[in-house]
Design an enzyme around this catalytic site. Structure first.
Site, PDB file in Angstrom:
ATOM      1  N   ASP A 221       1.060  -1.281  -0.026  1.00 49.77           N
ATOM      2  CA  ASP A 221       0.068  -0.047   0.064  1.00 49.77           C
ATOM      3  C   ASP A 221       0.880   1.152   0.155  1.00 49.77           C
ATOM      4  O   ASP A 221       1.170   1.721   1.125  1.00 49.77           O
ATOM      5  CB  ASP A 221      -1.019   0.065   1.072  1.00 49.77           C
ATOM      6  CG  ASP A 221      -2.247  -0.859   0.874  1.00 49.77           C
ATOM      7  OD1 ASP A 221      -2.108  -1.527   0.002  1.00 49.77           O
ATOM      8  OD2 ASP A 221      -3.012  -1.133   1.962  1.00 49.77           O
ATOM      9  N   TYR A 224      -1.661   5.216  -2.767  1.00 51.43           N
ATOM     10  CA  TYR A 224      -2.923   5.183  -2.785  1.00 51.43           C
ATOM     11  C   TYR A 224      -3.555   6.151  -3.727  1.00 51.43           C
ATOM     12  O   TYR A 224      -4.462   6.905  -3.729  1.00 51.43           O
ATOM     13  CB  TYR A 224      -3.205   5.862  -1.358  1.00 51.43           C
ATOM     14  CG  TYR A 224      -3.185   5.096  -0.318  1.00 51.43           C
ATOM     15  CD1 TYR A 224      -2.032   4.621   0.155  1.00 51.43           C
ATOM     16  CD2 TYR A 224      -4.326   4.286   0.447  1.00 51.43           C
ATOM     17  CE1 TYR A 224      -1.728   3.371   1.214  1.00 51.43           C
ATOM     18  CE2 TYR A 224      -4.239   3.398   1.432  1.00 51.43           C
ATOM     19  CZ  TYR A 224      -2.870   2.827   1.898  1.00 51.43           C
ATOM     20  OH  TYR A 224      -2.831   2.182   2.943  1.00 51.43           O
ATOM     21  N   ASN A 278      -3.042  -4.321  -1.541  1.00 50.94           N
ATOM     22  CA  ASN A 278      -4.479  -4.227  -2.204  1.00 50.94           C
ATOM     23  C   ASN A 278      -4.406  -2.746  -2.982  1.00 50.94           C
ATOM     24  O   ASN A 278      -5.033  -2.765  -3.939  1.00 50.94           O
ATOM     25  CB  ASN A 278      -5.454  -4.460  -1.197  1.00 50.94           C
ATOM     26  CG  ASN A 278      -5.535  -3.462  -0.313  1.00 50.94           C
ATOM     27  OD1 ASN A 278      -4.565  -3.308   0.635  1.00 50.94           O
ATOM     28  ND2 ASN A 278      -6.584  -2.676   0.077  1.00 50.94           N
ATOM     29  N   HIS A 370     -10.384  -5.833   8.499  1.00 51.53           N
ATOM     30  CA  HIS A 370      -9.745  -6.567   7.840  1.00 51.53           C
ATOM     31  C   HIS A 370      -9.512  -8.009   8.985  1.00 51.53           C
ATOM     32  O   HIS A 370      -8.554  -9.044   8.635  1.00 51.53           O
ATOM     33  CB  HIS A 370      -8.200  -6.255   7.292  1.00 51.53           C
ATOM     34  CG  HIS A 370      -8.478  -5.021   6.598  1.00 51.53           C
ATOM     35  ND1 HIS A 370      -9.331  -4.976   5.352  1.00 51.53           N
ATOM     36  CD2 HIS A 370      -7.866  -3.866   6.493  1.00 51.53           C
ATOM     37  CE1 HIS A 370      -8.987  -3.849   4.760  1.00 51.53           C
ATOM     38  NE2 HIS A 370      -8.366  -3.142   5.649  1.00 51.53           N
ATOM     39  N   VAL A 398      -3.786  -3.277   7.902  1.00 48.55           N
ATOM     40  CA  VAL A 398      -4.548  -2.693   9.096  1.00 48.55           C
ATOM     41  C   VAL A 398      -3.900  -1.456   9.619  1.00 48.55           C
ATOM     42  O   VAL A 398      -2.544  -1.561  10.082  1.00 48.55           O
ATOM     43  CB  VAL A 398      -4.703  -3.849  10.291  1.00 48.55           C
ATOM     44  CG1 VAL A 398      -5.437  -3.036  11.611  1.00 48.55           C
ATOM     45  CG2 VAL A 398      -5.350  -5.159   9.743  1.00 48.55           C
TER      46      VAL A 398
HETATM   47 FE   LIG Z   1      -3.865  -2.785   2.462  1.00 45.38          FE
END
Ligand SMILES: [Fe+2]
Length: 537
Positions: A221, A224, A278, A370, A398
Site C-alpha cells: 500500500d 494510494y 491491495n 480486515h 490494518v
Molecule cells: Fe491494504
C-alpha cells in the site's frame, strides 16, 4: 490479564521504556497491552499537487524519482529512475523507452564514478476505456542492476544517459548490505506499511529517516492513487464516495509520481524493498492489474528465481528475507508455494540464521478492520513457514500497530513466529481503532474474506480459552501489544539469536521515546528440529 486503556497506561509505558532494559521474548508471552487512539491524531490529509515536494524538479531528460533496491545478494543492487514526464488525457501516446539510455556510472568516491552498468527501460499506461475518463502513460522508467559490488561498502553513482546533454543525475550514494554470514548484520532495518502521501506520511518518513536506517522494507500500500478519480478528485474512502458513480475503480496515476518525488531523498540513498498491497491492484482495461507497481520498482525476481514481482527473496548479512504475495495465488498447488518450498529448502541457517518474511495482509491482527481477511493464505502457508522455523513476519494493511507473541495456528508456541503489523504509515484512510474482541464488534465470518483474494477459510475458530468463537471476548493471548497511532518500526539484529525491535510513534518524534520495544530471541536448539536444519547447531 489486564487491558490497559487511556493516557495513564501510556505514561507508565513511556516511563518503563525510559528506565528499564527492553523486555525479552525469552521471558515468555507478554501483554496484553492495548493503547487507544489519541482523538486528535486519527486524520490524515494528502499532500496537494501544489506542494513543492511532489512537483517535477527536473527538465528535459534529467532523471527523477531515483531509487535503490537490493538484489538477492549484497554484491548486487538495482538503481531505478524516471525520465520524461507523464501524460494524462483522453488519448495518450506512450513515450518510446528507447529514446533515453539506461546507464549508471558508479565508484568508491564522488569524483570517481568510473564503472558503468547499463539496463532496461519501459513505460506503462493506465487506461480506462470509458467516456470522460482520463488515461495515463508514464515517463520512461529505467532499471539498472549493478554487479560485482563489495558488501558493506559506500558507492557513489550517477544515473541517466551520458549521450544526452543534461540527462545525467547529480551524484548520489548508497551503502551495500553487509556480507552474507551469521555474524554480519546491518545496523537498522526500517519497516513501514500503508504509507500513502499525507502530512502524517511525511512525519513517518522524516521520523524514519532520523533513525538512519540501512534498509527500508515497505510491506505494501504505497501511493494510494486509487483513492482518486482520473480527474484528480480524491477522497478518504473510495467506496463511500465514488463506487456507485464510476464504471471502474479509477486511479489518478500522477500520485505515483508525486510519491516517487517525495521519497527520492530517502530512496536514492537507502535501499528500499517493496511488496504489493491491495492498493497496488489498480484494475484497468483488459482486467490488467498491478501495472504501476510492477513497472516502477525493481525486484530480485530473476535473482531469487521467483520470476515474479509479487514474491521474491534476498539475503542481508545473516538474514534471509522472503517477501510473499497476499494478492497472487498462494495455494499449495500454485507457483508461489512451490517457489517458497524450494527457497526455504535452500536456506542454510548456519549462514543466515534469521528467517524473516514480509507480506501485506496480516494473519494475526485483532482489529476489526480486515479481521481474518487473509485466513486462506494463513491456512495454505503457515505450516510450511513454521516447519522451517520462521522468526519474524512483518505485515501492514490494518492501519494501526500490533505485535504478537510467538504463535502458530492461533496457539501460543515458543517456536512460532512473531507477527508484527505496521500498517500505520499514515495514509488518508481511517486509522483502525476498534478491535474484534470488543462487545458487538466481531464481524460475521462470511463477510471477512477479501473480494480480490476470494475464498473462505475461517473454519479454524479460536482455540484455547475462547475456543469455538470467531472472536475472543478480550484481547487474545497471542496479541502482545496493539496501539492506534501512526508510526514505523526499526529492527536491529544484534547476533545469531538476538534482535531488538522498536516501534516509534510519530508523535514521539521530538521526544526520542520508543512506543514498543522488545528483544526477539531465537532458540535454534529448541526449535529447529528438522535434522538437516538443526545439523549446524
Ligand atoms: Fe491494504
Amino acid at each position: 490479564m489486564s487491558i490497559w486503556r487511556g493516557s495513564l497506561p501510556l505514561f507508565l509505558l513511556l516511563l518503563a521504556a525510559a528506565t528499564a532494559e527492553p523486555a525479552s521474548m525469552l521471558e515468555g508471552p507478554s501483554g496484553p497491552v492495548t493503547v487507544l487512539l489519541q482523538e486528535d491524531r486519527g486524520h490524515a490529509v494528502d499532500l496537494p499537487d501544489t506542494d513543492p515536494r511532489v512537483q517535477r524538479r527536473v527538465t528535459g531528460w534529467a532523471p527523477e524519482q531515483i531509487a535503490v533496491a537490493l538484489s538477492a545478494a549484497p554484491t548486487s543492487a538495482w538503481v531505478s529512475w524516471i525520465t520524461g514526464d507523464f501524460q494524462m488525457g483522453g488519448a495518450v501516446k506512450p513515450l518510446d523507452p528507447g529514446t533515453v539510455g539506461s546507464v549508471v556510472r558508479y565508484g568508491l568516491a564522488a569524483d570517481s564514478v568510473v564503472r558503468e552498468a547499463t539496463g532496461d527501460a519501459l513505460v506503462y499506461s493506465q487506461l480506462y476505456p470509458f467516456e470522460g475518463l482520463q488515461n495515463y502513460t508514464s515517463g520512461i522508467i529505467h532499471h539498472v542492476r549493478l554487479q560485482g559490488l563489495e558488501p558493506g561498502t559506500k558507492y557513489y553513482y550517477q544515473c541517466g544517459d551520458p549521450a544526452i546533454p543534461g540527462a545525467m543525475s547529480a551524484v548520489h550514494a548508497f551503502r551495500t548490505m553487509p556480507a552474507v554470514g551469521p555474524r554480519s548484520y546491518p545496523g537498522r532495518i526500517a519497516v513501514v506499511g500503508d504509507l500513502g502521501l499525507t502530512y502524517n506520511t511525511t512525519s513517518t518518513v522524516e521520523h524514519m529517516a532520523s533513525n538512519q536506517p540501512d534498509l527500508v522494507l515497505l510491506v505494501g500500500d504505497v501511493s494510494y492513487a486509487n483513492l482518486y478519480l482520473t480527474n484528480g478528485t480524491g477522497t478518504d474512502c473510495y467506496s463511500c464516495s465514488f463506487a456507485k458513480s464510476t464504471p471502474i475503480h479509477e486511479t489518478y496515476q500522477p500520485r505515483w509520481d508525486y510519491w516517487g518525488r517525495y521519497m527520492e531523498p530517502v530512496t536514492s540513498s537507502t535501499p528500499m524493498m517493496v511488496v504489493e498491497g491491495n492498493h497496488e491492484i489498480e484494475q484497468q482495461i483488459g482486467n490488467k492489474t498491478f501495472a504501476a507497481y510492477s513497472a516502477r520498482f525493481a525486484f530480485p525476481s530473476k535473482e531469487s528465481e521467483s520470476f515474479s514481482p509479487f514474491y521474491y527473496s534476498f539475503d542481508v548479512g545473516g538474514i534471509h528475507f522472503i517477501m510473499l504475495a497476499a494478492y497472487a495465488n498462494y495455494s499449495k498447488s500454485g507457483d508461489q508455494y512451490r517457489w517458497l518450498e524450494k527457497d526455504l529448502a535452500k536456506v542454510d541457517r548456519s549462514v543466515t540464521p534469521w528467517l524473516v518474511a514480509g507480506w501485506h495482509a496480516p494473519w494475526y491482527s485483532t482489529y476489526k478492520a480486515h479481521y481474518r481477511e487473509a485466513e486462506c493464505m494463513r491456512v495454505a502457508m503457515e505450516e510450511l513457514l513454521y516447519s522451517y522455523g520462521i522468526d519474524i513476519v512483518f505485515t501492514g494493511h490494518v492501519h494501526a500497530y500490533e505485535r504478537s507473541n510467538r504463535v502458530f495456528n492461533y496457539t501460543l508456541d515458543p517456536c512460532g513466529a512473531v507477527h508484527i503489523s505496521v500498517g500505520d504509515g499514515g495514509n488518508r484512510e481511517k486509522m483502525a481503532t476498534t478491535h474484534a474482541d470488543e462487545p458487538g464488534r466481531c464481524p460475521e465470518p462470511l463477510s471477512t474474506p477479501d473480494d480480490f483474494m476470494g475464498g473462505f477459510c475461517a473454519f479454524n475458530f479460536t482455540s484455547g480459552p475462547a475456543a469455538g468463537s470467531f472472536c475472543w471476548d478480550r484481547q487474545p493471548d497471542y496479541s502482545a501489544y496493539r496501539e492506534s497511532s501512526f508510526g514505523h518500526g526499526i529492527l536491529e539484529v544484534k547476533n545469531e539469536t538476538h534482535a531488538l525491535w522498536k516501534w516509534h510513534r510519530n508523535q514521539d518524534l521530538y521526544q526520542g521515546a520508543v512506543g514498543d520495544e522488545i528483544y526477539i530471541v531465537r532458540e535454534p536448539g529448541r526449535c529447529l528440529l528438522s535434522s538437516s536444519i538443526a545439523a549446524y547447531f
